[in-house]
Design a protein around this motif. Structure first.
Motif, PDB file in Angstrom:
ATOM      1  N   LEU A 177       0.836  -1.203   0.000  1.00 53.82           N
ATOM      2  CA  LEU A 177       0.000   0.000   0.000  1.00 53.82           C
ATOM      3  C   LEU A 177       0.874   1.258   0.000  1.00 53.82           C
ATOM      4  N   ARG A 236       0.912   4.160  -2.915  1.00 53.39           N
ATOM      5  CA  ARG A 236       0.683   5.574  -2.592  1.00 53.39           C
ATOM      6  C   ARG A 236       1.837   6.445  -3.092  1.00 53.39           C
ATOM      7  N   ARG A 257       1.635   9.547  -5.855  1.00 49.49           N
ATOM      8  CA  ARG A 257       2.083  10.924  -5.585  1.00 49.49           C
ATOM      9  C   ARG A 257       3.044  11.412  -6.659  1.00 49.49           C
TER      10      ARG A 257
END
Length: 115
Positions: free
Chosen positions: A104, A108, A112
């Motif tokens: 995870l 992420r 970004r």
């Protein structure tokens, strides 16, 4: 003392094979799960059957109490087996949680960086 069928903690379930399980949901007599402890401190008379599905109007008769010695020891051995596996199962769950948390975090980070 035999199982008190009028106690709110008593549960009975009959399976398609005809086998019936009778037990106390509080497990207050682990050495003899087919019995209620004498002078059970948690006994509470069942006031109502809410949201229960009843198959027949007659509960099958309670079977005779198992005879023989060694039942408590057998139950202790089964509990020891379950308790021995517990730490291993918890370690596997923790490792899986760490793997999922790492995945995870990488997803992420990529999101970004994406334009």
């Amino acid at each position: 003392m035999p199982m008190r069928q009028d106690c709110k903690h008593f549960e009975s379930r009959t399976y398609a094979t005809g086998e019936t399980v009778r037990k106390c949901n509080l497990d207050l007599a682990p050495e003899a799960p087919w019995r209620c402890p004498d002078d059970c401190p948690a006994y509470a008379r069942r006031l109502a059957d809410v949201n229960w599905a009843h198959g027949t109007l007659v509960t099958p008769p309670t079977p005779a109490e198992p005879e023989g010695e060694g039942i408590a020891e057998l139950l202790d051995e089964a509990e020891d087996i379950v308790n021995a596996v517990g730490p291993e199962v918890l370690a596997e769950l923790e490792a899986e949680r760490r793997r999922n948390a790492g995945l995870l975090g990488r997803v992420r980070a990529r999101l970004r960086r994406s334009p």
